[in-house]
Scaffold this motif. Structure first.
Motif, PDB file in Angstrom:
ATOM      1  N   GLU A   1     -84.462 -39.448  62.103  1.00  0.00           N
ATOM      2  CA  GLU A   1     -85.894 -39.667  61.839  1.00  0.00           C
ATOM      3  C   GLU A   1     -86.560 -38.314  61.576  1.00  0.00           C
ATOM      4  O   GLU A   1     -86.399 -37.380  62.361  1.00  0.00           O
ATOM      5  CB  GLU A   1     -86.541 -40.382  63.042  1.00  0.00           C
TER       6      GLU A   1
ATOM      7  N   GLN B   1     -95.842 -59.544  54.615  1.00  0.00           N
ATOM      8  CA  GLN B   1     -94.406 -59.810  54.771  1.00  0.00           C
ATOM      9  C   GLN B   1     -93.560 -58.559  55.051  1.00  0.00           C
ATOM     10  O   GLN B   1     -92.414 -58.681  55.477  1.00  0.00           O
ATOM     11  CB  GLN B   1     -93.851 -60.459  53.491  1.00  0.00           C
TER      12      GLN B   1
ATOM     13  N   ARG C   1     -98.685 -52.039  65.141  1.00  0.00           N
ATOM     14  CA  ARG C   1     -97.363 -51.530  64.768  1.00  0.00           C
ATOM     15  C   ARG C   1     -96.789 -50.680  65.904  1.00  0.00           C
ATOM     16  O   ARG C   1     -95.599 -50.746  66.202  1.00  0.00           O
ATOM     17  CB  ARG C   1     -97.456 -50.705  63.476  1.00  0.00           C
TER      18      ARG C   1
HETATM   19  C1  LIG Z   1    -102.367 -51.396  55.677  1.00  0.00           C
HETATM   20  C2  LIG Z   1    -101.054 -52.098  55.819  1.00  0.00           C
HETATM   21  C3  LIG Z   1    -101.008 -53.382  56.382  1.00  0.00           C
HETATM   22  C4  LIG Z   1     -99.779 -54.051  56.533  1.00  0.00           C
HETATM   23  N1  LIG Z   1     -99.770 -55.295  57.062  1.00  0.00           N
HETATM   24  C5  LIG Z   1     -98.603 -55.954  57.225  1.00  0.00           C
HETATM   25  C6  LIG Z   1     -98.561 -57.242  57.838  1.00  0.00           C
HETATM   26  O1  LIG Z   1     -99.578 -57.809  58.220  1.00  0.00           O
HETATM   27  N2  LIG Z   1     -97.352 -57.835  58.018  1.00  0.00           N
HETATM   28  C7  LIG Z   1     -96.194 -57.226  57.615  1.00  0.00           C
HETATM   29  O2  LIG Z   1     -95.119 -57.805  57.821  1.00  0.00           O
HETATM   30  N3  LIG Z   1     -96.197 -56.024  57.025  1.00  0.00           N
HETATM   31  C8  LIG Z   1     -97.370 -55.375  56.823  1.00  0.00           C
HETATM   32  N4  LIG Z   1     -97.375 -54.136  56.245  1.00  0.00           N
HETATM   33  C9  LIG Z   1     -96.122 -53.575  55.743  1.00  0.00           C
HETATM   34  C10 LIG Z   1     -95.291 -52.944  56.846  1.00  0.00           C
HETATM   35  O3  LIG Z   1     -96.042 -52.000  57.567  1.00  0.00           O
HETATM   36  C11 LIG Z   1     -94.079 -52.252  56.206  1.00  0.00           C
HETATM   37  O4  LIG Z   1     -93.461 -53.135  55.303  1.00  0.00           O
HETATM   38  C12 LIG Z   1     -93.057 -51.868  57.248  1.00  0.00           C
HETATM   39  O5  LIG Z   1     -93.652 -51.063  58.241  1.00  0.00           O
HETATM   40  C13 LIG Z   1     -91.916 -51.106  56.571  1.00  0.00           C
HETATM   41  O6  LIG Z   1     -91.079 -50.561  57.502  1.00  0.00           O
HETATM   42  P1  LIG Z   1     -89.906 -49.565  57.073  1.00  0.00           P
HETATM   43  O7  LIG Z   1     -89.186 -49.272  58.324  1.00  0.00           O
HETATM   44  O8  LIG Z   1     -89.164 -50.133  55.919  1.00  0.00           O
HETATM   45  O9  LIG Z   1     -90.623 -48.257  56.507  1.00  0.00           O
HETATM   46  P2  LIG Z   1     -91.592 -47.211  57.213  1.00  0.00           P
HETATM   47  O10 LIG Z   1     -92.417 -47.859  58.252  1.00  0.00           O
HETATM   48  O11 LIG Z   1     -92.275 -46.488  56.100  1.00  0.00           O
HETATM   49  O12 LIG Z   1     -90.606 -46.216  57.994  1.00  0.00           O
HETATM   50  C14 LIG Z   1     -89.889 -45.208  57.348  1.00  0.00           C
HETATM   51  C15 LIG Z   1     -89.471 -44.168  58.374  1.00  0.00           C
HETATM   52  O13 LIG Z   1     -88.584 -43.227  57.725  1.00  0.00           O
HETATM   53  C16 LIG Z   1     -88.935 -41.909  58.116  1.00  0.00           C
HETATM   54  N5  LIG Z   1     -88.500 -41.018  57.037  1.00  0.00           N
HETATM   55  C17 LIG Z   1     -89.024 -40.886  55.792  1.00  0.00           C
HETATM   56  N6  LIG Z   1     -88.312 -40.012  55.057  1.00  0.00           N
HETATM   57  C18 LIG Z   1     -87.300 -39.566  55.852  1.00  0.00           C
HETATM   58  C19 LIG Z   1     -86.211 -38.653  55.660  1.00  0.00           C
HETATM   59  N7  LIG Z   1     -86.035 -38.021  54.475  1.00  0.00           N
HETATM   60  N8  LIG Z   1     -85.356 -38.415  56.683  1.00  0.00           N
HETATM   61  C20 LIG Z   1     -85.517 -39.060  57.873  1.00  0.00           C
HETATM   62  N9  LIG Z   1     -86.535 -39.933  58.113  1.00  0.00           N
HETATM   63  C21 LIG Z   1     -87.408 -40.189  57.112  1.00  0.00           C
HETATM   64  C22 LIG Z   1     -90.459 -41.965  58.286  1.00  0.00           C
HETATM   65  O14 LIG Z   1     -90.931 -40.922  59.112  1.00  0.00           O
HETATM   66  C23 LIG Z   1     -90.627 -43.352  58.930  1.00  0.00           C
HETATM   67  O15 LIG Z   1     -90.533 -43.294  60.337  1.00  0.00           O
HETATM   68  C24 LIG Z   1     -98.590 -53.435  56.093  1.00  0.00           C
HETATM   69  C25 LIG Z   1     -98.622 -52.142  55.539  1.00  0.00           C
HETATM   70  C26 LIG Z   1     -99.835 -51.492  55.404  1.00  0.00           C
HETATM   71  C27 LIG Z   1     -99.849 -50.120  54.794  1.00  0.00           C
END
Ligand SMILES: Cc1cc2nc3c(=O)[nH]c(=O)nc-3n(C[C@H](O)[C@H](O)[C@H](O)COP(=O)(O)OP(=O)(O)OC[C@H]3O[C@@H](n4cnc5c(N)ncnc54)[C@H](O)[C@@H]3O)c2cc1C
Length: 398
Positions: A32, A303, A102
């Motif tokens: 991370e 989603q 979150r």
């Molecule tokens: C305003 C808003 C409202 C939302 N509402 C909803 C909702 O109601 N319901 C729902 O299901 N979803 C919702 N979402 C979407 C949801 O938040 C995301 O789809 C979800 O959090 C994605 O998770 P992820 O783990 O794929 O990515 P992320 O949460 O972006 O996590 C990526 C992680 O990778 C790390 N990282 C990045 N680059 C590197 C690297 N090079 N090396 C190591 N680590 C790295 C980052 O620090 C981070 O911790 C919403 C999003 C937003 C912006």
């Protein structure tokens, strides 16, 4: 060579994948970028699909204790024309959405990671990788390397690592974003529905009850979401200013006044930008993309975090044998569901966030009316609940 699987990113997708794989006895290393993960991020609506995955991890009771049940989604125009009116009960008598911060969800996932003894490298940004027939070498920021049997990319929509996968793909910044915050729920403020108010597609305010951040915190929160074009997002506080923004909010939806009385500093509002991510497939031999990194979309359908949880669950379900075959089977297993939601998100988002005139006009005329037809309502709520795998038929089996 280390036989462990590397997961890059400890957001919802990466943390959940690490949990599900570790539960199957697979050795996992999580990398991370952030030096010290902190429980921040928007309020999320967890659909029945995401809730099922949490239940499989033994985390649903904890999530229910922190979050708030959301029974209905209701959206209308300032003239009182209902645009969306969906009750989970019409999908299934016991179905509901779960509004949760979150940070609260991440706290549960990270706690489980610790219990499972997963190796977790913080402040460890991964800059690139190289793969061969026997494994994957990660190249860390600062130059260190680490060798693993396979790599799962879970580092979000704006991942640069994804571009090193030999897969056709594109990521397009969505022209609209949002500012959002979680505010303490004032006494008597409604806490059972997700409420939206739209003026055409150029103004949208969303309110969702999201419960409390931690067990120690007895203050329940409301997530406030205000849509803004990306071009106006950067520097909004100097250009527009907090007072004018609050004025616009209460102009659109006067009932929000007692809530935004608690909004006194522009720093309380966080900016959100999102990208539409498309990939022809999600695997490239020993490398797999999951979560927003694989299929980022606008949050309009609520989603993204659910998809991330389902990705993790389905990956673990296929995790036997050689990794390239595991990843290939995963892609086949996820294709219909992810394609449907990618298309639905692309089709629907401009009706809610854009400068378009015709699309929101049609939305206001026909969505409320169509939603009263039992078949349309059923299809809409199945879409919201996260279960659809096709426009006409097909239901996700978890
Ligand atoms: C305003 C808003 C409202 C939302 N509402 C909803 C909702 O109601 N319901 C729902 O299901 N979803 C919702 N979402 C979407 C949801 O938040 C995301 O789809 C979800 O959090 C994605 O998770 P992820 O783990 O794929 O990515 P992320 O949460 O972006 O996590 C990526 C992680 O990778 C790390 N990282 C990045 N680059 C590197 C690297 N090079 N090396 C190591 N680590 C790295 C980052 O620090 C981070 O911790 C919403 C999003 C937003 C912006």
């Amino acid at each position: 060579m280390s036989e462990s699987v590397a997961i890059v990113g400890a957001g919802v997708a990466g943390a959940a994948a690490a949990v599900r794989l570790a539960e199957r006895g697979i050795e996992v290393d999580v990398y991370e970028a952030v030096p010290e993960p902190r429980p921040i991020g928007a309020g999320l609506l967890l659909q029945p699909t995401g809730q099922r995955v949490l239940a499989a991890m033994g985390l649903l009771d904890g999530a229910l204790a922190l979050g708030t049940r959301v029974d209905r989604l209701f959206g209308d125009t300032p003239k009182g024309r209902a645009v969306l009116d969906m009750s989970y009960r019409r999908f299934h008598p016991e179905a509901y959405g779960l509004g949760i911060q979150r940070g609260a969800l991440m706290g549960l996932l990270w706690g489980r990671l610790r219990d499972l003894g997963v190796r977790w490298h913080c402040g460890a940004a991964v800059e690139d990788f190289q793969q061969d027939d026997r494994g994957v070498t990660l190249i860390r920021a600062g130059g260190g390397t680490a060798r693993h049997a396979a790599l799962v990319l879970a580092n979000g929509s704006f991942s640069k690592l994804r571009q090193s996968m030999h897969v056709r793909q594109h990521a397009r910044l969505f022209p609209w974003g949002a500012v959002w915050t979680v505010l303490p729920a004032p006494e008597g403020f409604p806490q059972i529905e997700l409420r939206q108010r739209f003026r055409s597609a150029s103004q949208m305010l969303g309110l969702m009850p999201v419960g409390q951040a931690t067990r120690a915190d007895n203050q329940r929160g409301i997530n406030l979401f205000w849509s803004l074009p990306v071009a106006e997002l950067t520097g909004w506080s100097t250009r527009l200013g907090l007072d004018r923004l609050k004025h616009q909010m209460s102009g659109l939806f006067p009932e929000v006044a007692p809530l935004i009385a608690g909004l006194t500093d522009p720093a309380q509002l966080r900016e959100a930008r999102y990208a539409d991510v498309w990939m022809q497939r999600w695997h490239d031999r020993r490398v797999l993309a999951i979560g927003d990194c694989a299929h980022g979309m606008s949050p309009q359908l609520g989603q993204g975090a659910n998809m991330a949880l389902i990705d993790a669950h389905e990956l673990a379900a296929e995790a036997r044998g050689a990794w390239p075959q595991v990843f290939e089977r995963y892609t086949r297993r996820r294709r219909a569901h992810l394609r449907f939601y990618g298309q639905a998100s692309k089709g629907l988002t401009p009706m809610f966030q854009s400068h378009a005139v015709l699309a929101p006009w049609l939305r206001d005329r026909f969505f409320g009316w169509g939603g009263r037809l039992p078949y349309i309502h059923q299809q809409s709520i199945a879409t919201l609940a996260g279960y659809k795998t096709g426009w006409l038929w097909g239901q996700l089996k978890l």
